[in-house]
Design an enzyme around this catalytic site. Structure first.
Site, PDB file in Angstrom:
ATOM      1  N   CYS A 133       0.835  -1.201   0.000  1.00  0.00           N
ATOM      2  CA  CYS A 133       0.000   0.000   0.000  1.00  0.00           C
ATOM      3  C   CYS A 133       0.873   1.256   0.000  1.00  0.00           C
ATOM      4  O   CYS A 133       1.415   1.629   1.045  1.00  0.00           O
ATOM      5  CB  CYS A 133      -0.923  -0.012   1.219  1.00  0.00           C
ATOM      6  SG  CYS A 133      -1.944   1.460   1.358  1.00  0.00           S
ATOM      7  N   CYS A 136      -0.372   4.153   2.096  1.00  0.00           N
ATOM      8  CA  CYS A 136      -0.076   3.998   3.526  1.00  0.00           C
ATOM      9  C   CYS A 136       1.392   4.278   3.843  1.00  0.00           C
ATOM     10  O   CYS A 136       1.699   4.893   4.862  1.00  0.00           O
ATOM     11  CB  CYS A 136      -0.369   2.561   3.976  1.00  0.00           C
ATOM     12  SG  CYS A 136      -1.897   1.863   3.380  1.00  0.00           S
ATOM     13  N   ASP A 137       2.292   3.805   3.001  1.00  0.00           N
ATOM     14  CA  ASP A 137       3.699   3.714   3.420  1.00  0.00           C
ATOM     15  C   ASP A 137       4.702   4.564   2.632  1.00  0.00           C
ATOM     16  O   ASP A 137       5.858   4.657   3.040  1.00  0.00           O
ATOM     17  CB  ASP A 137       4.144   2.245   3.350  1.00  0.00           C
ATOM     18  CG  ASP A 137       3.364   1.381   4.338  1.00  0.00           C
ATOM     19  OD1 ASP A 137       2.963   1.912   5.389  1.00  0.00           O
ATOM     20  OD2 ASP A 137       3.146   0.195   4.054  1.00  0.00           O
TER      21      ASP A 137
END
Ligand code: NAP
Length: 308
Positions: A133, A136-137
């Protein structure tokens, strides 16, 4: 043994937890069934920074907070694995590896699982540089060189998102042609930070406690090489957790359940929310929104169908 509830929720990710909160606050006797860890995919996410109002939180902690919040209103969480689902008169029977659960309505929030490469180092370094993701990261790899694996829309879309932070994004694709849409291809080719490595597969993710690189193999020449990157983002498709439905309800080609704007499937009293449904935005906040919508719709359905 069979246990009776108003609403049975299958899956304890953000969609299921939000559905549980809304259903319990509607004073519906509600159970949430989870086979593994509460939180689903976010329980594996180190830091969530895009849930509105919460600047930064560990994914596991966010899920636990969501569970506690819903439990305060009476949601029950049972840790069982769902094996099947059947219509029984006007109700539904959910079969598990332990009890059967009877519900007037069922909300499917079983989520999806990212496809894994299945190479050494991948599992061990997940959350430590291996990610599924970018939203997300990616921010954790500011000014670092990273690799993106895959040649579909997700790889390019998320790869370009990653390039907002990374100094270089190597796209490693197993063929010499992308599967992604033309528009995304044109944008990706025009992005000076993106470099394409064709006909190449990742054979190992390197590093002890965090990613230090990726071992590559050219599929035509067989030549091996090492790419020194701090992160390996893997986008090789995903599969919704719908096997237990066994064709009960319509899905798209990828197995995602078809729903309308109220998260209703074609079957009465059966709802689907979050990553398990078609066209999910695959975010914590969108899944939670889906779950809330499904619970509100299920509450209305029960009132109308069971003449309360
Ligand atoms: P996808 O379209 O199935 O693409 C998966 C990619 O991963 C393909 O390039 C495939 O290679 C590669 N791959 C599969 N297994 C692999 C393996 N074991 N090792 C190495 N590479 C592997 O999946 P997706 O990109 O996640 O997209 C899923 C759906 O969501 C699509 O319908 C897509 O259009 C949609 N989507 C749309 C957007 C957008 O419009 N912005 C963004 C994201 C997703 P091959 O090409 O060789 O098969």
């Amino acid at each position: 043994m069979a246990q009776e509830f108003d609403i049975v929720i299958i899956g304890g990710g953000p969609g299921g937890l939000a559905a549980g909160l809304y259903a319990a606050r509607a004073r519906r006797h509600t159970v949430l069934l989870e086979k593994g860890v509460i939180g689903g995919q976010i329980s594996l996410t180190d830091i969530v920074e895009n849930y509105p109002g919460i600047e930064s939180i560990n994914g596991f902690d966010l899920a636990q907070a969501m569970l506690k919040h819903a439990e305060n209103y009476g949601l029950e969480a049972h840790y069982v694995e769902v094996a099947g689902l059947e219509r029984a008169g006007q109700k539904w029977v959910v079969r598990t590896n332990q009890d059967d659960y009877i519900g007037k309505a069922v909300i499917l929030t079983a989520g999806a699982d990212y496809n894994r490469l299945g190479v050494p180092g991948e599992e061990r370094l997940t959350g430590r540089g291996v990610s599924y993701c970018a939203t997300c990261d990616a921010a954790f790899f500011k000014d670092q060189e990273v690799a993106v694996v895959g040649g579909g829309d997700s790889a390019l879309d998320e790869g370009m998102f990653t390039s907002r932070y990374a100094s270089k994004v190597y796209v490693v694709h197993r063929r010499d042609q992308l599967r992604a849409s033309r528009v995304l291809q044109e944008r990706a080719f025009a992005n000076p930070k993106m470099e394409f490595t064709w006909n190449t597969v990742v054979t190992e993710v390197l590093g002890e406690n965090e990613v230090a690189g990726a071992r590559l193999r050219n599929t035509i020449t067989g030549e091996e090489s090492t790419l020194e990157v701090k992160a390996v983002f893997i986008f090789i498709g995903q599969h919704p957790n719908t096997d237990f439905l066994k064709g009960l309800v319509s899905t798209d080609e990828g197995g995602h359940v078809l729903v309308n704007d109220w998260m209703e499937t074609e079957l009465p009293g059966l709802f689907a929310a979050g990553d398990v449904r078609q066209n999910s935005a695959r975010q914590v906040v969108s899944s939670a929104g889906d779950g809330a919508t499904a619970a509100i719709a299920a509450d209305h359905y029960i009132s109308n169908t069971f003449r309360e």
